[in-house]
Design an enzyme around this catalytic site. Structure first.
Site, PDB file in Angstrom:
ATOM      1  N   ASP A   4       1.388  -1.347   0.018  1.00  0.00           N
ATOM      2  CA  ASP A   4      -0.054   0.040   0.123  1.00  0.00           C
ATOM      3  C   ASP A   4       0.992   1.154  -0.109  1.00  0.00           C
ATOM      4  O   ASP A   4       1.999   1.421   0.249  1.00  0.00           O
ATOM      5  CB  ASP A   4      -0.937   0.222   1.365  1.00  0.00           C
ATOM      6  CG  ASP A   4      -1.202   1.454   1.092  1.00  0.00           C
ATOM      7  OD1 ASP A   4      -2.043   1.491   0.664  1.00  0.00           O
ATOM      8  OD2 ASP A   4      -1.579   1.933   2.732  1.00  0.00           O
ATOM      9  N   ASP A   7       0.196   5.041   0.889  1.00  0.00           N
ATOM     10  CA  ASP A   7      -0.697   6.514   1.892  1.00  0.00           C
ATOM     11  C   ASP A   7      -0.578   5.589   3.105  1.00  0.00           C
ATOM     12  O   ASP A   7      -0.922   4.162   3.377  1.00  0.00           O
ATOM     13  CB  ASP A   7      -1.596   6.630   1.480  1.00  0.00           C
ATOM     14  CG  ASP A   7      -1.785   7.820   0.270  1.00  0.00           C
ATOM     15  OD1 ASP A   7      -0.146   8.954   0.529  1.00  0.00           O
ATOM     16  OD2 ASP A   7      -2.118   7.644  -0.501  1.00  0.00           O
TER      17      ASP A   7
HETATM   18  C1  XBP Z   1      -5.117   6.369   0.946  1.00  0.00           C
HETATM   19  C2  XBP Z   1      -6.266   7.162   0.718  1.00  0.00           C
HETATM   20  C3  XBP Z   1      -6.217   8.394  -0.563  1.00  0.00           C
HETATM   21  C4  XBP Z   1      -4.782   9.391  -0.082  1.00  0.00           C
HETATM   22  C5  XBP Z   1      -5.350  11.160  -1.220  1.00  0.00           C
HETATM   23  O1  XBP Z   1      -4.567   5.596  -0.728  1.00  0.00           O
HETATM   24  O2  XBP Z   1      -7.313   6.682   1.066  1.00  0.00           O
HETATM   25  O3  XBP Z   1      -7.464   9.087  -1.116  1.00  0.00           O
HETATM   26  O4  XBP Z   1      -5.310   9.777   1.366  1.00  0.00           O
HETATM   27  O5  XBP Z   1      -4.863  10.563  -1.858  1.00  0.00           O
HETATM   28  P1  XBP Z   1      -3.826   4.581   0.435  1.00  0.00           P
HETATM   29  P2  XBP Z   1      -5.520  10.804  -3.725  1.00  0.00           P
HETATM   30  O6  XBP Z   1      -3.795   4.214   1.502  1.00  0.00           O
HETATM   31  O7  XBP Z   1      -4.998   2.903  -0.667  1.00  0.00           O
HETATM   32  O8  XBP Z   1      -2.037   4.372  -0.656  1.00  0.00           O
HETATM   33  O9  XBP Z   1      -6.515  12.014  -3.543  1.00  0.00           O
HETATM   34  O10 XBP Z   1      -5.384  11.104  -4.659  1.00  0.00           O
HETATM   35  O11 XBP Z   1      -6.896   9.680  -3.318  1.00  0.00           O
HETATM   36 MG    MG Z   2      -2.453   2.774   3.482  1.00  0.00          MG
END
Ligand code: XBP
Ligand code: MG
Length: 256
Positions: free
Chosen positions: A8, A10
């Site tokens: 993953d 973020d």
């Molecule tokens: C995390 C998310 C994303 C980010 C913001 O994704 O839910 O929405 O918070 O990015 P993950 P965007 O943990 O699956 O990596 O504004 O591009 O959506």
């Molecule tokens: Mg995440």
């Protein structure tokens, strides 16, 4: 047998939410003359919803007193276009912010990626954010050469139905041409865990400030971070209490 590890982005590769995405949203709101402001605390609730555009939509529905009248009178298409425009600006602001290099990779991430690559294990990404944001993160941390080690990138563009739906993991598994029994997912959130588990994956959770209180009872291992030689991790689930870092050997034991 472990053949691939799916990361993953973020919250897992880097703590991008509080000081990356959140301020980028706030700056985008300013650019659109909106008096919306997402505090650190409010953002914790908004993170229940994955995907930036979906999160703004949730904010309008859930916090009408904070969202005010800015979107009153818009039909569904107008609202969707409006949020899409804000989100494009937010992505530009976020990638500019990443270029300043203030957000490092989390403890143990670089070590583990290097180890897995050196051992010939396959690497992939499964995220709800966009490819542009992934590129910005790698470009300004370990470099794009390391991003090239990732054979498959499943992002918002490949899987518009976002976590907790398993779609992005199904996409990645299909592209890798591997069954879930041969792969490990690394996640940081309950939504990520649900998505990975719904795709049948053994899942390791690295918690962070926003996700530490979530329910990770379905995870195969929960740690506070992956650990590095002088920075031992702490195991928050029941087994493997004695480990001080997550490495390839431990990951492969999880799926035996
Ligand atoms: C995390 C998310 C994303 C980010 C913001 O994704 O839910 O929405 O918070 O990015 P993950 P965007 O943990 O699956 O990596 O504004 O591009 O959506
Ligand atoms: Mg995440």
């Amino acid at each position: 047998m472990m053949k691939a590890v799916i990361f993953d982005v973020d919250g897992t590769l880097a703590d991008t939410e509080r000081d990356g995405h959140r301020p980028a949203f706030n700056q985008a709101f300013q650019a659109f003359n909106l008096n919306w402001h997402w505090s650190v605390e409010l953002y914790g609730d908004l993170l229940k919803v994955t995907g930036g555009q979906e999160r703004m939509y949730y904010f309008i529905q859930q916090y009408p007193e904070l969202a005010g009248k800015a979107t009153d009178g818009m039909n569904e298409t107008e609202l969707s276009d409006f949020l899409s425009n804000i989100h494009q600006t937010k992505t530009r602001l976020y990638t500019d912010m990443m270029a300043q290099g203030h957000i490092p990779l989390r403890t143990g991430i670089e070590r583990l990626i290097n180890e897995l690559h050196a051992k010939g294990l396959r690497l992939a990404i499964a995220t709800t954010t966009s490819t542009r944001n992934i590129t910005a993160l790698f470009e300004h941390t370990v470099g794009l050469d390391v991003l090239n080690w990732f054979e498959v990138i499943g992002a918002a563009e490949q899987a518009p139905i976002k976590k907790p739906a398993p779609d992005v993991y199904f996409y990645v598994l299909q592209q890798l041409n591997l069954s879930p029994q041969d792969c490990i997912a690394l996640e940081d959130s309950a939504n990520g865990l649900k998505a990975a588990k719904a795709a049948g994956l053994t899942t390791v959770i690295t918690t962070n400030a926003y996700t530490a209180q979530e329910d990770f009872s379905a995870a195969d291992l929960v740690v506070d971070h992956l650990g590095d030689p002088n920075v031992p991790c702490h195991v928050l689930s029941n087994q493997f209490k004695a480990i001080n870092r997550v490495d390839a050997k431990l990951l492969s034991q999880l799926i035996q």
